[in-house]
Design an enzyme around this catalytic site. Structure first.
Site, PDB file in Angstrom:
ATOM      1  N   ARG A 218      -0.035  90.476 -56.543  1.00  0.00           N
ATOM      2  CA  ARG A 218       0.743  91.725 -56.497  1.00  0.00           C
ATOM      3  C   ARG A 218      -0.193  92.867 -56.143  1.00  0.00           C
ATOM      4  O   ARG A 218      -1.180  93.106 -56.849  1.00  0.00           O
ATOM      5  CB  ARG A 218       1.380  92.007 -57.857  1.00  0.00           C
ATOM      6  N   GLU A 220      -0.477  95.909 -56.682  1.00  0.00           N
ATOM      7  CA  GLU A 220      -0.085  97.046 -57.526  1.00  0.00           C
ATOM      8  C   GLU A 220      -1.334  97.839 -57.853  1.00  0.00           C
ATOM      9  O   GLU A 220      -2.298  97.273 -58.367  1.00  0.00           O
ATOM     10  CB  GLU A 220       0.548  96.548 -58.836  1.00  0.00           C
ATOM     11  N   ARG A 226      -2.682  95.521 -68.827  1.00  0.00           N
ATOM     12  CA  ARG A 226      -1.836  94.314 -68.749  1.00  0.00           C
ATOM     13  C   ARG A 226      -1.429  93.928 -67.323  1.00  0.00           C
ATOM     14  O   ARG A 226      -0.591  93.054 -67.135  1.00  0.00           O
ATOM     15  CB  ARG A 226      -0.612  94.465 -69.655  1.00  0.00           C
ATOM     16  N   HIS A 227      -1.997  94.622 -66.328  1.00  0.00           N
ATOM     17  CA  HIS A 227      -1.712  94.287 -64.930  1.00  0.00           C
ATOM     18  C   HIS A 227      -2.981  93.871 -64.198  1.00  0.00           C
ATOM     19  O   HIS A 227      -4.021  94.499 -64.360  1.00  0.00           O
ATOM     20  CB  HIS A 227      -1.125  95.491 -64.173  1.00  0.00           C
ATOM     21  N   GLU A 356       5.703  92.739 -72.132  1.00  0.00           N
ATOM     22  CA  GLU A 356       6.685  91.870 -71.472  1.00  0.00           C
ATOM     23  C   GLU A 356       5.968  90.589 -71.060  1.00  0.00           C
ATOM     24  O   GLU A 356       5.033  90.624 -70.285  1.00  0.00           O
ATOM     25  CB  GLU A 356       7.249  92.578 -70.236  1.00  0.00           C
ATOM     26  N   SER A 359      10.309  87.223 -67.537  1.00  0.00           N
ATOM     27  CA  SER A 359      11.661  87.692 -67.230  1.00  0.00           C
ATOM     28  C   SER A 359      12.387  86.615 -66.453  1.00  0.00           C
ATOM     29  O   SER A 359      11.773  85.789 -65.788  1.00  0.00           O
ATOM     30  CB  SER A 359      11.635  89.027 -66.486  1.00  0.00           C
ATOM     31  N   ARG A 407      -0.826  87.016 -69.969  1.00  0.00           N
ATOM     32  CA  ARG A 407      -0.296  87.888 -71.024  1.00  0.00           C
ATOM     33  C   ARG A 407       0.016  87.092 -72.286  1.00  0.00           C
ATOM     34  O   ARG A 407      -0.199  87.569 -73.394  1.00  0.00           O
ATOM     35  CB  ARG A 407       0.973  88.602 -70.532  1.00  0.00           C
TER      36      ARG A 407
HETATM   37  P1  AMO Z   1       8.351  89.408 -62.931  1.00  0.00           P
HETATM   38  O1  AMO Z   1       7.973  90.217 -61.760  1.00  0.00           O
HETATM   39  O2  AMO Z   1       8.908  90.152 -64.119  1.00  0.00           O
HETATM   40  O3  AMO Z   1       9.443  88.328 -62.577  1.00  0.00           O
HETATM   41  O4  AMO Z   1       7.095  88.568 -63.402  1.00  0.00           O
HETATM   42  C1  AMO Z   1       7.190  87.595 -64.418  1.00  0.00           C
HETATM   43  C2  AMO Z   1       6.079  87.769 -65.442  1.00  0.00           C
HETATM   44  O5  AMO Z   1       4.814  87.663 -64.784  1.00  0.00           O
HETATM   45  C3  AMO Z   1       3.876  88.519 -65.412  1.00  0.00           C
HETATM   46  N1  AMO Z   1       3.363  89.502 -64.426  1.00  0.00           N
HETATM   47  C4  AMO Z   1       2.100  89.971 -64.406  1.00  0.00           C
HETATM   48  N2  AMO Z   1       1.043  89.717 -65.178  1.00  0.00           N
HETATM   49  C5  AMO Z   1      -0.106  90.372 -64.911  1.00  0.00           C
HETATM   50  N3  AMO Z   1      -0.270  91.244 -63.899  1.00  0.00           N
HETATM   51  C6  AMO Z   1       0.776  91.526 -63.063  1.00  0.00           C
HETATM   52  N4  AMO Z   1       0.593  92.382 -62.053  1.00  0.00           N
HETATM   53  C7  AMO Z   1       2.029  90.883 -63.306  1.00  0.00           C
HETATM   54  N5  AMO Z   1       3.240  90.917 -62.712  1.00  0.00           N
HETATM   55  C8  AMO Z   1       4.023  90.068 -63.410  1.00  0.00           C
HETATM   56  C9  AMO Z   1       4.591  89.233 -66.531  1.00  0.00           C
HETATM   57  C10 AMO Z   1       6.033  89.123 -66.120  1.00  0.00           C
HETATM   58  O6  AMO Z   1       6.918  89.165 -67.215  1.00  0.00           O
HETATM   59  N6  AMO Z   1      10.659  85.971 -60.109  1.00  0.00           N
HETATM   60  C11 AMO Z   1      10.671  86.648 -61.397  1.00  0.00           C
HETATM   61  C12 AMO Z   1      10.764  85.678 -62.543  1.00  0.00           C
HETATM   62  C13 AMO Z   1      12.079  84.937 -62.615  1.00  0.00           C
HETATM   63  O7  AMO Z   1      13.140  85.610 -62.647  1.00  0.00           O
HETATM   64  O8  AMO Z   1      12.056  83.698 -62.671  1.00  0.00           O
HETATM   65  C14 AMO Z   1       9.409  87.488 -61.497  1.00  0.00           C
HETATM   66  O9  AMO Z   1       8.445  87.330 -60.783  1.00  0.00           O
HETATM   67  O10 AMO Z   1       4.339  88.532 -67.744  1.00  0.00           O
END
Ligand code: AMO
Length: 433
Positions: A218, A220, A226-227, A356, A359, A407
């Site tokens: 990602r 971001e 946490r990212h 979180e 999801s 996480r």
């Molecule tokens: P989402 O984008 O919420 O859902 O991502 C799912 C979980 O992945 C983790 N996560 C991350 N952890 C660390 N750094 C990041 N940048 C990051 N982005 C996400 C989180 C998050 O809850 N396709 C959907 C899932 C689904 O519906 O099956 C998805 O990607 O713990």
């Protein structure tokens, strides 16, 4: 000395159980050296702990004794010796060296002290991660991570899921949105996958129940605790399941992990000063509407707005540990989540306090509805052409979720920074080592 001639290799943990007089081979890196005249005590660490080696000048000869006295800490050594009772107060047994060989010299100055006696900043530790992993505290985190991955696989195998590997180099945006890394792919552009979302849904058409553990990317720019830009996700998708059934699977996975870590990582939990308790089941389930009601007072949240970090922190004080927030507004969930009605979607997040963890939800399995949702999300239908086509092959009703493994490890080990839960983290400022 050839391999055949060497006595059996013992790990530090096995030395304490071995018989006095037994010959053994010890391998590892030097943690400490204490010369005392004609005797030199050397502590050698391996994956399981410390072994005290006694170098006696009379037993090994002048040259080996000199090498043992002068070798730098952290060098890799191999020792052949005899197990003896120890006279030191903290050590039960030690190894009286007959042979002592330096296999690889460490060259000081080393960037950090992996014994942890001299503290270093996280940045310095990450710069020298290979050395930092010799610190028992750092190693404990990754030994627990190993149990976590093993536990996940065991649960899914037991539940009859098929483990899959979807592509990470992709030609179209998987989920839409702007947070994709782009790269050159011969004469065209490609992206690094941000999730396996579309593939895992397609795979329910044949395999019914699938799971994958893999890294996603990602772009971001958020510098939070946490990212990261590359994270490990556990994804599941199952045909004929509704959102509540897939929530139960998330709960089962998490509870099994906790039991497995409690059983297999007692020592690591102790090193980290963490006590794990079995969560109360079933996990609490709170609707988005109830969460917004709870948050009323200090700040006005309009129904339909996403919950921000501060809101989640406040919620985390009310609902401690693991809980679900479900029935989120359609407008803040992705196009592939099915609606319950015009406003509410069949979606959920698994939370741990403010964090979180996962999801997911019930997915859209009707082609026309998927097209409507893509359009209303302002996504380009052309980019989703091949995915849309798979709905013509017969798409079963299905649901699933994605869970951030890094996480979850933070939650279990009590880490405050996600970078500590990843061997070689990647964030906007870090691409090495
Ligand atoms: P989402 O984008 O919420 O859902 O991502 C799912 C979980 O992945 C983790 N996560 C991350 N952890 C660390 N750094 C990041 N940048 C990051 N982005 C996400 C989180 C998050 O809850 N396709 C959907 C899932 C689904 O519906 O099956 C998805 O990607 O713990």
């Amino acid at each position: 000395m050839s391999v055949e001639q060497r006595p059996k290799r013992l790990y530090a943990k096995e030395v304490f159980q071995a018989n006095e007089g037994q010959l053994c081979t010890i391998r590892g890196w030097i943690e400490d050296i204490r010369p005392l005249g004609k005797i030199c005590f050397i502590t050698v660490r391996d994956l399981t702990g410390l072994t005290q080696i006694v170098l006696n000048r009379n037993a090994v000869g002048d040259e080996v004794f000199r090498v043992g006295n002068e070798v730098n800490r952290q060098s890799i050594v191999e020792v052949v010796g005899e197990i003896k009772p120890s006279r030191s107060k903290n050590v039960l047994k030690e190894v009286l060296a007959k042979k002592f060989e330096v296999l690889s010299k460490a060259h000081p100055p080393l960037p950090i002290d992996p014994t942890g006696r001299v503290a270093s900043s996280l940045d310095k530790r990450l710069d020298a991660r290979a050395l930092d992993l010799r610190n028992p505290k750092t190693a404990a985190i990754f030994k627990i991570r190993h149990t976590l991955l093993k536990s996940i696989r065991n649960t899914f195998y037991r539940l009859g899921f098929i483990e899959v590997n979807t592509p990470k180099l992709i030609g179209q945006a998987a989920e839409g949105g702007a947070n994709l890394f782009t790269l050159k792919y011969f004469k065209q552009s490609a992206y690094l996958a941000q999730s396996p979302q579309l593939y895992k849904e397609q795979l329910t058409e044949s395999f019914e129940k699938v799971f994958e553990i893999a890294q996603y990317f990602r772009a971001e720019k958020s510098n939070t605790l946490r990212h990261v830009c590359e994270f490990t996700s556990l994804d599941m998708e199952a045909a004929y399941m509704n959102e509540f059934e897939s929530m139960e699977i998330a709960e089962e996975v998490v509870c099994n992990i906790i039991e497995d870590v409690k059983r297999e990582n007692e020592e690591e939990l102790m090193i980290l000063g963490k006590t794990l308790t079995s969560p109360t089941r079933p996990f609490k389930r709170v609707t988005y509407t109830e969460a917004v009601e709870r948050l009323k007072g200090k700040k006005k949240i309009e129904w339909g707005e996403d919950l921000e970090t501060n809101d989640l922190r406040r919620l985390g004080k009310v609902y401690k540990e693991f809980y679900f927030i479900y029935d989120w507004p359609v407008v803040i969930k992705p196009f592939y989540i099915e609606r319950r009605d015009n406003k509410v979607s069949k979606s959920f997040d698994l939370m741990y306090g403010y964090l979180e963890l996962a999801s997911g939800g019930k997915r859209v399995s009707d082609k026309e509805e998927l097209i409507r949702r893509l359009k209303s999300s302002n996504l380009n239908l052309d980019e989703f052409k091949s995915h849309i086509q798979t709905f013509d092959y017969g798409m079963p009703p299905h649901s699933g979720w994605g869970l951030g493994v890094d996480r979850l490890l933070m939650a279990i080990t009590g880490l405050k920074n996600i970078r500590e839960a990843i061997l070689y983290p990647r964030d906007p400022k870090r691409l090495t080592p």
